[in-house]
Write a protein that holds these residues in place. Structure first.
Motif, PDB file in Angstrom:
ATOM      1  N   ILE A 186     -60.721  13.392  37.955  1.00 24.20           N
ATOM      2  CA  ILE A 186     -59.372  13.561  37.397  1.00 24.20           C
ATOM      3  C   ILE A 186     -59.087  12.401  36.454  1.00 24.20           C
ATOM      4  O   ILE A 186     -58.611  12.593  35.338  1.00 24.20           O
ATOM      5  CB  ILE A 186     -58.300  13.611  38.508  1.00 24.20           C
TER       6      ILE A 186
ATOM      7  N   GLN B 165     -60.795  12.621  33.308  1.00 21.51           N
ATOM      8  CA  GLN B 165     -60.369  13.849  32.649  1.00 21.51           C
ATOM      9  C   GLN B 165     -61.516  14.829  32.430  1.00 21.51           C
ATOM     10  O   GLN B 165     -61.535  15.583  31.465  1.00 21.51           O
ATOM     11  CB  GLN B 165     -59.665  13.535  31.331  1.00 21.51           C
TER      12      GLN B 165
ATOM     13  N   THR C 176     -59.518  19.123  35.972  1.00 22.37           N
ATOM     14  CA  THR C 176     -58.066  19.147  36.138  1.00 22.37           C
ATOM     15  C   THR C 176     -57.731  18.946  37.617  1.00 22.37           C
ATOM     16  O   THR C 176     -58.591  19.077  38.485  1.00 22.37           O
ATOM     17  CB  THR C 176     -57.484  20.496  35.679  1.00 22.37           C
TER      18      THR C 176
ATOM     19  N   GLU D  31     -55.991  20.944  39.369  1.00 25.28           N
ATOM     20  CA  GLU D  31     -56.209  22.263  39.972  1.00 25.28           C
ATOM     21  C   GLU D  31     -57.664  22.455  40.405  1.00 25.28           C
ATOM     22  O   GLU D  31     -57.938  22.955  41.485  1.00 25.28           O
ATOM     23  CB  GLU D  31     -55.859  23.351  38.961  1.00 25.28           C
TER      24      GLU D  31
END
Length: 74
Positions: free
Chosen positions: A35, A38, A41, A43
């Motif tokens: 995360i 990046q 995501t 999700e």
């Protein structure tokens, strides 16, 4: 790199914010780094964490059933 299953992605999308936070608090550092970098995501990480926890639970249930069977036989 593990990719999230579509069924788990759908489950992750339907979770409340507090449930997402709880799952993220239990997520492995490697997933959290994805995360931060990046590369995934929130999700996707939540979906993977859900899948990992389901696998762990299934494994635990299997071991528990073996223990119960041994106890009854013994």
């Amino acid at each position: 790199m593990r990719t999230p299953n579509d069924a788990y992605l759908e489950k992750a999308r339907r979770l409340r914010k507090t449930d997402v936070e709880r799952l993220l608090s239990r997520a492995r550092k490697k997933l959290m780094r994805r995360i931060e970098d990046q590369t995934m995501t929130v999700e996707e990480v939540v979906a993977i964490q859900l899948e990992i926890e389901d696998e762990d639970l299934a494994e635990w249930r299997e071991r528990w059933a073996e223990i119960q069977a041994k106890t009854k036989a013994g």
